[in-house]
Motif scaffolding. Structure first.
Motif, PDB file in Angstrom:
ATOM      1  N   VAL A  36       0.840  -1.202   0.000  1.00  0.00           N
ATOM      2  CA  VAL A  36       0.000   0.000   0.000  1.00  0.00           C
ATOM      3  C   VAL A  36       0.878   1.256   0.000  1.00  0.00           C
ATOM      4  N   GLY A  39      -0.761   4.619  -1.426  1.00  0.00           N
ATOM      5  CA  GLY A  39      -1.705   5.234  -0.504  1.00  0.00           C
ATOM      6  C   GLY A  39      -1.022   5.797   0.720  1.00  0.00           C
ATOM      7  N   GLN A  66      -4.349   4.454  -4.368  1.00  0.00           N
ATOM      8  CA  GLN A  66      -3.974   3.051  -4.212  1.00  0.00           C
ATOM      9  C   GLN A  66      -4.717   2.151  -5.192  1.00  0.00           C
ATOM     10  N   ASP A  70      -3.238  -0.300  -8.115  1.00  0.00           N
ATOM     11  CA  ASP A  70      -3.425  -1.750  -8.107  1.00  0.00           C
ATOM     12  C   ASP A  70      -4.111  -2.237  -9.375  1.00  0.00           C
TER      13      ASP A  70
END
Length: 224
Positions: A36, A39, A66, A70
């Protein structure tokens, strides 16, 4: 790292309503295992510019960054590995189709979370650049490593811009360049955890680059 935990928890909450259940479970699994870092960098940047910021209050912006990353990361992986050509064609097709759907949902939900923010236009530009880079990557003389790394660089730029604008900070070339530089040397096949990429020193460096305390951070809108 508290920022990483907040991003992961908020991201899972963000996709909790997605149906069918199989897709929701797949998304939750992806978000539970993925780095992550994008983010977390968003929240670290906001905290660097405003130490008193309410991080849960801007967590959805960080999750927007994020999810876009992804989704594009999964798309890049599918394009490179071509799972539909595997020997076990039926099983591979089902898994790959689910991954494609997951990628679309993640990017779409990421756009939704950033749609009313100052970096909505920048998020669109990240996806557009990704498409161009992956097309160029098919050329025989393409620098595939450079083209692939452009995604991490663009997303880290998006992260620092989103974090800065969340607290009314200015986005300039110095800040964007710093964000882009954080992507130097990262493993694009498997982005390292936020905890290994960022630290208290990162927050201090963001503050220095942004000129916190030097009257350089007036509220300025940034639409990309």
């Amino acid at each position: 790292m508290d920022e990483a935990v907040l991003v992961r928890d908020t991201a899972r909450e963000t996709v909790a309503d997605i149906e069918p259940a199989e897709l929701g479970d797949a998304l939750t699994g992806l978000l539970s295992e993925a780095s992550v870092a994008p983010g977390a960098l968003t929240l670290l940047t906001a905290r660097a510019l405003d130490p008193g910021v309410d991080l849960p209050g801007i967590a959805e912006r960080a999750v927007g960054v994020q999810l876009i990353y992804d989704g594009l990361r999964i798309t890049r992986l599918l394009a490179h590995t071509e799972p539909w050509t595997a020997d076990d064609a039926e099983a591979a097709d089902i898994a790959a189709d689910l991954d494609v759907l997951s990628a679309v949902v993640l990017v779409s939900r990421g756009f939704y979370l950033l749609a009313r923010t100052e970096t909505a236009g920048r998020a669109v530009a990240v996806v557009q650049q990704f498409g161009r880079d992956q097309t160029l990557r098919q050329r025989p003389d393409a620098d595939v490593d450079l083209l692939d790394r452009n995604l991490e660089e663009a997303v880290f730029e998006l992260a620092v811009a989103t974090g800065a604008t969340a607290v009314g900070g200015r986005v300039d070339d110095d800040l964007l360049g710093f964000g882009r530089g954080l992507a130097d040397g990262v493993d694009t096949d498997e982005l390292p955890p936020a905890e290994s990429l960022f630290s208290a020193a990162t927050v201090a460096e963001v503050a220095r680059v942004a000129g916190v305390g030097e009257d350089r951070v007036p509220p300025v809108a940034d639409d990309g």
